[in-house]
Design a protein around this motif. Structure first.
Motif, PDB file in Angstrom:
ATOM      1  N   UNK A 168       1.183  -1.302   0.128  1.00  0.00           N
ATOM      2  CA  UNK A 168      -0.219  -0.340  -0.324  1.00  0.00           C
ATOM      3  C   UNK A 168       1.028   0.705  -0.208  1.00  0.00           C
ATOM      4  N   UNK A 169       1.893   1.576   0.278  1.00  0.00           N
ATOM      5  CA  UNK A 169       2.837   2.288   0.166  1.00  0.00           C
ATOM      6  C   UNK A 169       3.625   2.667  -1.353  1.00  0.00           C
ATOM      7  N   UNK A 170       3.448   3.392  -1.787  1.00  0.00           N
ATOM      8  CA  UNK A 170       4.017   4.116  -2.682  1.00  0.00           C
ATOM      9  C   UNK A 170       5.638   4.274  -2.615  1.00  0.00           C
ATOM     10  N   UNK A 171       5.829   3.015  -3.625  1.00  0.00           N
ATOM     11  CA  UNK A 171       7.571   3.621  -3.998  1.00  0.00           C
ATOM     12  C   UNK A 171       8.311   4.441  -4.966  1.00  0.00           C
ATOM     13  N   UNK A 172       7.423   4.725  -5.683  1.00  0.00           N
ATOM     14  CA  UNK A 172       7.515   5.399  -7.447  1.00  0.00           C
ATOM     15  C   UNK A 172       6.750   5.761  -8.328  1.00  0.00           C
ATOM     16  N   UNK A 173       6.323   6.100  -9.165  1.00  0.00           N
ATOM     17  CA  UNK A 173       6.165   6.547  -9.517  1.00  0.00           C
ATOM     18  C   UNK A 173       6.277   6.908 -11.181  1.00  0.00           C
ATOM     19  N   UNK A 174       5.823   6.812 -12.045  1.00  0.00           N
ATOM     20  CA  UNK A 174       6.134   7.638 -13.743  1.00  0.00           C
ATOM     21  C   UNK A 174       5.089   7.439 -14.242  1.00  0.00           C
ATOM     22  N   UNK A 175       5.272   7.792 -15.989  1.00  0.00           N
ATOM     23  CA  UNK A 175       4.073   7.764 -16.984  1.00  0.00           C
ATOM     24  C   UNK A 175       4.591   6.763 -18.569  1.00  0.00           C
ATOM     25  N   UNK A 176       4.100   5.530 -18.437  1.00  0.00           N
ATOM     26  CA  UNK A 176       4.827   5.321 -19.630  1.00  0.00           C
ATOM     27  C   UNK A 176       3.991   5.336 -20.243  1.00  0.00           C
ATOM     28  N   UNK A 177       4.286   5.563 -21.844  1.00  0.00           N
ATOM     29  CA  UNK A 177       3.916   5.928 -22.700  1.00  0.00           C
ATOM     30  C   UNK A 177       4.119   4.905 -24.101  1.00  0.00           C
ATOM     31  N   UNK A 178       3.267   4.892 -25.114  1.00  0.00           N
ATOM     32  CA  UNK A 178       4.032   3.866 -26.113  1.00  0.00           C
ATOM     33  C   UNK A 178       4.397   5.283 -27.315  1.00  0.00           C
ATOM     34  N   UNK A 179       5.682   5.036 -28.264  1.00  0.00           N
ATOM     35  CA  UNK A 179       5.946   6.184 -28.604  1.00  0.00           C
ATOM     36  C   UNK A 179       6.206   5.707 -29.912  1.00  0.00           C
ATOM     37  N   UNK A 180       5.801   6.267 -31.381  1.00  0.00           N
ATOM     38  CA  UNK A 180       5.584   6.125 -32.369  1.00  0.00           C
ATOM     39  C   UNK A 180       7.757   5.840 -31.986  1.00  0.00           C
ATOM     40  N   UNK A 181       8.155   7.037 -32.263  1.00  0.00           N
ATOM     41  CA  UNK A 181       9.256   7.502 -32.800  1.00  0.00           C
ATOM     42  C   UNK A 181       9.442   8.219 -31.790  1.00  0.00           C
ATOM     43  N   UNK A 182      11.078   8.850 -32.242  1.00  0.00           N
ATOM     44  CA  UNK A 182      11.227   9.897 -31.050  1.00  0.00           C
ATOM     45  C   UNK A 182      12.701  10.193 -31.517  1.00  0.00           C
ATOM     46  N   UNK A 183      13.514  10.051 -30.647  1.00  0.00           N
ATOM     47  CA  UNK A 183      15.530  10.354 -30.676  1.00  0.00           C
ATOM     48  C   UNK A 183      16.001   8.924 -30.919  1.00  0.00           C
ATOM     49  N   UNK A 184      15.107   7.926 -31.026  1.00  0.00           N
ATOM     50  CA  UNK A 184      16.113   6.933 -31.253  1.00  0.00           C
ATOM     51  C   UNK A 184      14.992   6.236 -32.547  1.00  0.00           C
ATOM     52  N   UNK A 185      15.408   5.355 -33.227  1.00  0.00           N
ATOM     53  CA  UNK A 185      14.459   4.747 -34.465  1.00  0.00           C
ATOM     54  C   UNK A 185      13.586   3.494 -34.160  1.00  0.00           C
ATOM     55  N   UNK A 186      12.296   3.762 -34.660  1.00  0.00           N
ATOM     56  CA  UNK A 186      10.900   3.061 -34.822  1.00  0.00           C
ATOM     57  C   UNK A 186      10.457   3.287 -33.505  1.00  0.00           C
ATOM     58  N   UNK A 187       9.538   2.566 -32.593  1.00  0.00           N
ATOM     59  CA  UNK A 187       8.852   2.740 -31.198  1.00  0.00           C
ATOM     60  C   UNK A 187       8.985   1.571 -30.231  1.00  0.00           C
ATOM     61  N   UNK A 188       8.623   2.517 -29.191  1.00  0.00           N
ATOM     62  CA  UNK A 188       8.783   2.212 -28.053  1.00  0.00           C
ATOM     63  C   UNK A 188       8.077   2.074 -26.596  1.00  0.00           C
ATOM     64  N   UNK A 189       8.636   2.203 -25.892  1.00  0.00           N
ATOM     65  CA  UNK A 189       8.042   2.135 -24.337  1.00  0.00           C
ATOM     66  C   UNK A 189       8.717   3.331 -24.421  1.00  0.00           C
ATOM     67  N   UNK A 190       8.336   4.428 -23.845  1.00  0.00           N
ATOM     68  CA  UNK A 190       8.868   5.321 -22.564  1.00  0.00           C
ATOM     69  C   UNK A 190       8.308   5.469 -21.605  1.00  0.00           C
ATOM     70  N   UNK A 191       9.580   5.748 -20.603  1.00  0.00           N
ATOM     71  CA  UNK A 191       9.279   5.460 -19.231  1.00  0.00           C
ATOM     72  C   UNK A 191       9.277   7.690 -19.486  1.00  0.00           C
ATOM     73  N   UNK A 192       8.697   8.034 -18.691  1.00  0.00           N
ATOM     74  CA  UNK A 192       8.307   9.376 -18.445  1.00  0.00           C
ATOM     75  C   UNK A 192       8.410  10.192 -17.223  1.00  0.00           C
TER      76      UNK A 192
END
Length: 186
Positions: free
Chosen positions: A55-79
């Motif tokens: 019940x204790x929050x140890x971490x938080x993040x925003x998982x996003x599906x990114x079709x492209x960006x600074x890398x080549x191709x799609x990814x799971x981006x942890x924001x």
């Protein structure tokens, strides 16, 4: 790991981010200058997730599906990944394992993330953090402007199915590219 579904959980995540930012500031370490990250976690429309233990929050993040960006191709981006100050590397290691597995289950080749890097990558304490992350399987892919405009170190992690992960962490996070009714589970 589960989605933050209530206003109370989102407020708890915002407080965790504020605690982390305060912890960094007290140690003379940089924080994002151009973004109000606690406010981002308070927003109901932000698909944020949290790592909870008993019940204790140890971490938080925003998982996003990114079709492209600074890398080549799609990814799971942890924001905006933030851990509760004082936690061991085990929390970061669990997030790493979880993200790699989720990306593999979504058919994405990699996970990407960014770390604020206002100084050269070989300068401490950033170099120490990057060594810890590379020991966990992350690859440093150089530096550049981040999503929030600050200079960042770009990190990439290969997707990998991890069938034994359920013994360590359960997952109730919506797959980033699926409708909210579709859930992924580790």
């Amino acid at each position: 790991m589960r989605m933050l579904g209530t206003a109370a959980e989102r407020e708890e995540a915002a407080a965790l981010v504020q605690d982390r930012e305060r912890w960094l500031t007290l140690r003379g370490l940089p924080i994002l200058a151009r973004a109000d990250i606690p406010a981002l976690f308070r927003e109901a429309q932000t698909a944020s997730a949290g790592l909870f233990e008993d019940g204790r929050l140890l971490a938080c993040l925003i998982p996003e599906h990114t079709p492209d960006g600074w890398g080549q191709g799609p990814c799971l981006f942890l924001r905006s990944v933030h851990t509760l100050p004082g936690q061991s590397d085990d929390v970061t290691r669990l997030i790493t394992l979880w993200a790699s597995d989720v990306a593999a289950r979504l058919g994405l080749p990699v996970v990407r993330a960014e770390i604020l890097a206002r100084q050269a990558l070989h300068t401490e304490p950033l170099a120490h953090l990057l060594r810890r992350l590379t020991d966990m399987g992350w690859d440093v892919r150089g530096t550049g402007p981040g999503r929030d405009g600050d200079r960042v170190a770009r990190l990439e992690l290969p997707a990998e199915h991890r069938p034994g992960l359920r013994a360590l962490i359960s997952c109730h996070v919506h797959a980033p590219q699926l409708a909210p009714d579709d859930r992924s589970s580790a």
